[in-house]
Design a protein around this motif. Sequence first.
Motif, short mmCIF file in Angstrom:
data_model
loop_
_atom_site.label_atom_id
_atom_site.label_comp_id
_atom_site.label_asym_id
_atom_site.label_seq_id
_atom_site.Cartn_x
_atom_site.Cartn_y
_atom_site.Cartn_z
N UNK A 150 44.50 27.89 -8.83
CA UNK A 150 45.01 27.71 -10.20
C UNK A 150 44.93 26.24 -10.60
N UNK A 151 45.23 25.33 -9.67
CA UNK A 151 45.09 23.91 -9.96
C UNK A 151 43.64 23.56 -10.29
N UNK A 152 42.71 24.11 -9.54
CA UNK A 152 41.29 23.88 -9.81
C UNK A 152 40.90 24.46 -11.17
N UNK A 153 41.41 25.64 -11.44
CA UNK A 153 41.16 26.33 -12.71
C UNK A 153 41.59 25.45 -13.88
N UNK A 154 42.81 24.92 -13.82
CA UNK A 154 43.33 24.10 -14.92
C UNK A 154 42.59 22.77 -15.02
N UNK A 155 42.19 22.22 -13.87
CA UNK A 155 41.45 20.96 -13.89
C UNK A 155 40.09 21.13 -14.56
N UNK A 183 39.00 21.44 -22.88
CA UNK A 183 39.08 22.78 -23.47
C UNK A 183 40.54 23.22 -23.62
N UNK A 184 41.38 22.88 -22.63
CA UNK A 184 42.78 23.27 -22.68
C UNK A 184 43.59 22.30 -21.84
N UNK A 185 44.61 21.72 -22.43
CA UNK A 185 45.49 20.79 -21.73
C UNK A 185 46.86 21.42 -21.51
N UNK A 186 47.47 21.11 -20.36
CA UNK A 186 48.89 21.40 -20.12
C UNK A 186 49.22 22.89 -20.19
N UNK A 187 48.41 23.73 -19.54
CA UNK A 187 48.66 25.18 -19.63
C UNK A 187 49.15 25.76 -18.30
N UNK A 188 49.60 24.91 -17.39
CA UNK A 188 50.14 25.43 -16.14
C UNK A 188 51.53 26.01 -16.34
N UNK A 189 51.90 26.95 -15.49
CA UNK A 189 53.24 27.53 -15.54
C UNK A 189 54.27 26.44 -15.29
N UNK A 190 55.49 26.64 -15.80
CA UNK A 190 56.58 25.70 -15.58
C UNK A 190 56.85 25.57 -14.09
N UNK A 191 57.29 24.38 -13.66
CA UNK A 191 57.41 24.07 -12.24
C UNK A 191 58.31 25.04 -11.48
N UNK A 204 38.98 31.67 -24.84
CA UNK A 204 38.88 32.83 -23.95
C UNK A 204 37.65 32.82 -23.04
N UNK A 205 36.43 32.56 -23.57
CA UNK A 205 35.27 32.52 -22.66
C UNK A 205 35.40 31.44 -21.59
N UNK A 206 36.10 30.37 -21.91
CA UNK A 206 36.32 29.30 -20.93
C UNK A 206 37.26 29.76 -19.82
N UNK A 207 38.24 30.59 -20.16
CA UNK A 207 39.11 31.13 -19.12
C UNK A 207 38.31 31.96 -18.12
N UNK A 246 35.66 32.42 -12.81
CA UNK A 246 34.46 32.71 -12.00
C UNK A 246 34.04 31.50 -11.17
N UNK A 247 34.26 30.31 -11.71
CA UNK A 247 33.90 29.09 -10.98
C UNK A 247 34.74 28.95 -9.71
N UNK A 248 36.04 29.19 -9.82
CA UNK A 248 36.91 28.94 -8.67
C UNK A 248 36.90 30.11 -7.68
N UNK A 249 36.28 31.22 -8.04
CA UNK A 249 36.22 32.37 -7.12
C UNK A 249 34.82 32.61 -6.60
N UNK A 250 33.92 31.65 -6.79
CA UNK A 250 32.54 31.80 -6.27
C UNK A 250 32.54 31.95 -4.76
#
Length: 374
Positions: free
Chosen positions: A319-324, A331-339, A362-365, A370-374
Motif C-alpha cells: 500500500x505504501x508503494x501504491x500511494x508513492x 495523480x493523488x496526494x495524501x490518500x492513505x488510511x488514518x494512522x 480511477x485508471x491510475x488506481x 497492477x504495478x505493485x502486484x507484478x
Amino acid sequence: MSNLQPSIKPANPNFSSGPCAKRPGYDIKQLDLSTLGRSHRSAVGKNALQKAIHDTAEILQLPAGYRVGIVPASDTGAMEMIMWSLLGPRPVDICYWESFGQGWFADITKQLKLENVNQIQADYGQLPDLTQVNPENDLVFTWNGTTSGVKVENGDFIADDRQGLTICDATSAVFAMEMPWEKLDVTTFSWQKVLGGEGAHGVIILSPRAVERLESYTPSWPMPKIFRLTAGGKLIEGIFQGATINTPSMLCVADYQDALNWVVEIGGVQASIQKSQDNLAVLEEFVASNKWISFLAEKAASRSNTSVCLSVALDAQQIKQFMKLLADNQVAFDIGAYKDAPSGLRIWCGSTVQESDLRALLPWLTWAYQEVTK
C-alpha cells in the motif's frame, strides 16, 4: 501483458481528508483582503465575522433561535469547549466507531473524569447499536466517522422528546450530508473539511436547549478562558455576533467566506450535498467492478460520501508503494488510511472535489495496483 500508464491525470490531485481540496476555480487573488492588517474588533473585522456567521446559518437553513459561533482550534477545539462546558449534570451516552469518537470518550472519562458514562461502540467499518441511546442522557457522537468512512444513516435514533442534550461532532458531514437540526442541540465542524477552507478555526452551532443548559449549569472543574461561553451565568452573545474569544485569522475568514459564496453560486447546501453523493457514486461503480478493492463500511446505507475509506488486497508495504506511485506521478496526494485505522485508502469525496478528477483517478488506481502486484 503490459500495464500501460494512463495518459490523463486529475486536474487537481488533492484528495486529502483534511485540509481538503479548494473549491473548483479557487484563486486566492479573488479573496476580499480588506480585513488584513485590521483589528478583528474593528468595524470592518467584526462585519466580516458577522457575515460569515449569518451566511453559515442561512445556507444551512438553521431553525430560528439557533446560534453560530466561530471558535479556536478547529473542530477539536469546538468539541472540547462544548464537552467541558455542558457535560456533567446528566449521565452521558458516548457512541463511537472510529478514532475521533474514541478520543471524545477518553476525554470524558479520563480528563473530565465523569463516572456515569455509557460507551456504545463498534469496530471500524460498523455502526454500533444506536437503539441503546437513552433519551434521558446526554449524547455525544460523530455524525460521520472521518477515519472509518462510516456515518449514521439518519437521526431517527434521537428522540424528539429527549431530556438530555445531543452533542454532535459533524466536521466531515456539515455541507455534505442532510442534518436534522431539530435533533441536534450542539453541532461542531471545521470549514477545512467539506468547504476546503484553511485550518485552525472551528464552528459551533447551539440550539436554544443548549443555551439553556449553559446558563443554568456551572461545571465543577476549572474552565480555561478559551473555553468560556458564559459570563455571570449568561451566554456571551458576542461570540455569536462576531466577537471571537481569541484573535482569528482574518485571512482564513476571508477564505471561508469565499467558500460560502461558492456554495450559494452552485445552488446552496442541497447542491453541495448532491455533488458529494455523485462523487461517492463514481467510486461505488469502480469498486463494484474490481474485486481487489472494497469499502471499509460494511453497509451501503452507512457509507460515508465524504471520507471514503477503502480496503485493498495489498499488504501494508504494498500500500505504501501504491500511494508513492500515485504521489510521484502527481495523480493523488495524501490518500492513505488514518494512522489508527485499518490499512487501506481514504479518498475525499466532498463537494469541492470534481467528479471529473475522480474519474481520471480511477485508471491510475488500477495501474498502481497492477504495478505493485507484478
